[in-house]
Design an enzyme around this catalytic site. Sequence first.
Site, short mmCIF file in Angstrom:
data_model
loop_
_atom_site.label_atom_id
_atom_site.label_comp_id
_atom_site.label_asym_id
_atom_site.label_seq_id
_atom_site.Cartn_x
_atom_site.Cartn_y
_atom_site.Cartn_z
N HIS A 259 25.01 44.10 30.89
CA HIS A 259 25.96 43.59 31.88
C HIS A 259 25.32 42.79 32.99
O HIS A 259 26.01 42.41 33.94
CB HIS A 259 26.73 44.76 32.51
CG HIS A 259 27.85 45.27 31.67
ND1 HIS A 259 29.10 44.68 31.60
CD2 HIS A 259 27.91 46.32 30.83
CE1 HIS A 259 29.87 45.36 30.77
NE2 HIS A 259 29.18 46.36 30.29
N LYS B 44 35.98 41.40 45.20
CA LYS B 44 34.99 41.89 44.24
C LYS B 44 33.96 42.73 44.99
O LYS B 44 33.96 42.76 46.21
CB LYS B 44 34.31 40.75 43.50
CG LYS B 44 33.73 39.68 44.40
CD LYS B 44 33.17 38.52 43.61
CE LYS B 44 34.27 37.65 43.04
NZ LYS B 44 34.55 37.89 41.63
N ARG B 45 33.12 43.39 44.25
CA ARG B 45 32.04 44.18 44.86
C ARG B 45 31.21 43.28 45.79
O ARG B 45 30.97 42.13 45.50
CB ARG B 45 31.18 44.75 43.73
CG ARG B 45 30.02 45.61 44.15
CD ARG B 45 29.47 46.35 42.93
NE ARG B 45 29.10 45.44 41.86
CZ ARG B 45 27.88 44.92 41.71
NH1 ARG B 45 26.93 45.19 42.58
NH2 ARG B 45 27.61 44.13 40.69
N LYS C 100 27.11 37.46 44.75
CA LYS C 100 28.52 37.08 44.69
C LYS C 100 28.90 36.17 45.86
O LYS C 100 29.96 35.59 45.88
CB LYS C 100 29.40 38.33 44.64
CG LYS C 100 29.19 39.13 43.35
CD LYS C 100 30.03 40.39 43.32
CE LYS C 100 29.74 41.25 42.11
NZ LYS C 100 30.24 40.71 40.85
N THR D 203 35.63 39.76 35.82
CA THR D 203 36.98 40.00 35.27
C THR D 203 38.05 39.77 36.34
O THR D 203 39.20 39.54 36.00
CB THR D 203 37.11 41.42 34.70
OG1 THR D 203 36.65 42.38 35.67
CG2 THR D 203 36.29 41.57 33.43
N LYS E 188 41.86 38.12 35.94
CA LYS E 188 43.09 38.72 36.47
C LYS E 188 43.88 37.72 37.32
O LYS E 188 45.11 37.62 37.22
CB LYS E 188 42.75 39.97 37.28
CG LYS E 188 42.21 41.11 36.44
CD LYS E 188 41.48 42.15 37.29
CE LYS E 188 40.69 43.09 36.39
NZ LYS E 188 39.70 43.89 37.13
#
Length: 778
Positions: free
Chosen positions: A321, A508-509, A514, A616, A620
């Site tokens: 991952h 998101k995290r 990110k 993901t 969504k």
Amino acid sequence: MKDWRGHVSRLLWEQTHRSPQEASAAQWQKALATAVLSTVPPVEETPSRCAAYFSAEFLMGRMIHANLLNTGLLSAADDLMADYGLSLAQFEELEDTALGNGGLGRLAACFLDSAATMGIPLHGYGIRYRFGLFRQHFTDGFQRETPDDWLKNGDPWSFRRQEERVTVRMGNLTVYAVPYDMPIIGYGAETVNYLRLWQAEPLNALDWDKFNEQKYDKAFLAADEAACLSAVLYPSDSTDAGKRLRLRQQYFFCSASLQDLLRRFRRSGKENLADWLTVQLNDTHPAVSILELIRLLMEEEKQSFDDALYTAREVFAYTNHTVLPEALEKWDLKLFCKCLPQLKKILEAVDCALVNELKQRGVPTTEWEKFRIISDGQVHMARLAVFGSRAVNGVAALHTKLLTEKLMPHWHALYPQKFQNKTNGITQRRWLALANPALAKLITDTIGGGWITNLTELEKLEPYANDDAFCEAFLQCRQQAKVRLASYMEQREGQTIPTDRLFDVQAKRLHEYKRQLLNAFSILDIYYQIREGKLTDFVPTVFLFGAKAAPSYKRAKAIIKYIHELAKMINHDPTVSPYMQVRFLTNYDVSYAEKLLPAADISEQISTAGMEASGTGNMKMMLNGALTLGTMDGANVEIFAAAGQENGYVFGATVEELAKKTDYDPKSLYKNEPRIRRVVDSLIDGTFSDGGSGVFQELYDALLKDASWHKADQYYVLGDLLDFTETRLRANRDYADRFGYARKCIRNIAASGRFSSDRTVLEYARDIWRLTPCKEEK
């Protein structure tokens, strides 16, 4: 159906002795759960072949709405509660089942839903953490954590299986692993699988002798040690004690799960375990399973080491991952052997078997250290997972390419047949049918309901992108979603937002790669342009952040503080606040995502190219019509290919371009670009306060000064900043064309069929698990 409603009412009275109006949401849920579970078929105990999904995380969210939908009882339950002046909305006060941190755990949950819907016998195995991830709140903009007591109202969706407990030994610690089974109901309720979560319990809860000696702390020592094993997800591992607990957690659930599966295998009548079972390792957390299965086969099944190793390599499959080196688990060898002495000889034997295979395949001795499982005094779990598995997969086309060409090229050269791609997916039942009921109804009324189990049916929406009436209806659905989110935010945390604006969402995290900091810098740059009159055509926008930072991740928590300072300045500036507001959602979780993502106009997917394995959240939001603003990273690449780049917004350096920037100098950008210098200086020039903590100075240094273990600005925040801001402003201008923007949104929905987790698990079933689904996508 009428009888079922009566059954629920009777259960409610029998369980609570309260009237429907007096019963709490938790009591209503228990009655509904009992009634729902009485309607579904039992789990098939010993199928001819099955798969098990081993994961440290299962981010399930609330189960009540999903189970009512999948059993076809959602409307009946809503009608029943309406009879008493109530609604399903009251379940919003219930806790999420938040046994996960982010995409890894939510993916596992989507896979379980899809497998059951597709008739695939896939069962989940993990830990029944006493507390969920954590509850997040903010004190003067700083993240604070409190325990997430998700079990305070009970867990009516799970069954304790005391009679199936097993014993797990870890050095000087021995505990019981007690299973709790959560039925996973497929859509249509034809197939029911299970999620088996293990709770650690002591062999003796109380040492009477110690208690009678009034040594109370020692009397409960065994109970405390056991409780720690299944207390929380990802305890801090900055010390040996933390590392030891993490390793024990992983071994605990892996050993218990394998003991359980071997017991079921013996009842199956099969002779060869690999003919009956595939175990999918969800990242490296369960990789110790490979060693444990070999041990169990040798000790309990009396197999030779060679036979046990062969079986393990046929049973296991490994999903990678991440390409981040720090996330590829490595354990200190001495710590590993001290915690799990029963695996020491097996670990050494597996490493020796690897060396023998390298010899046989003609790998030069100078290359061996790149493969060795035991190397530099460490146990390399990713290497163990690759060697000990039959299949290795990445989770997006780009990620798999990076996996085989950059992260593990030597492994790929040695075992090219092992590697394959399985692009992640999401379940449309939760993320459209439940999360966005107005849009779901519009789609069903327009093209039928086949999309619920075959998302490629959404392709039929493509012609409607040019239908003004449909565009208008879509925009009305989006507005309903915004109003729903605003109401939820006000109810949940007292925040208010205008609903007549563009919603720009990054959810998101919280992690540096990110690049929430890039987002914040861009917002500040736009703020200055508006305030100074340089930007006069800006469409009013609400910038929404949803994220949790790991409690020990100081830099991520500093970014949260910075965004709060930014929000405070912008939201209280009467000159600019009519055009832009910034909100950071409190305690972002699955249930919050179900309200936030359908309301998004822009989906921020801005990770440094090559860093995000898949993503993901991007899928969504695409499914609900948001336009992706992102780098060519992870599944973004496939999203832009499916929807067309003209229906999204691409910015930033690519993987190939970043590879060539070996001499990247953020200091030069800082010196030569006034816009960049001004936003970066906001960290240290008094524009914002970090409360005297020094965390903003540390962020500043990470961007401009070489750190001890990486180069300055390693995530290319400053390098992509201006391009990101200009692309964001282009998207903002496009939004002013109401119907033009809606057409792009509809084309994104029509192109999202590929990103269903139904498709993903079907690919796993055919290519890795050797399973024939009972159903195809239909």
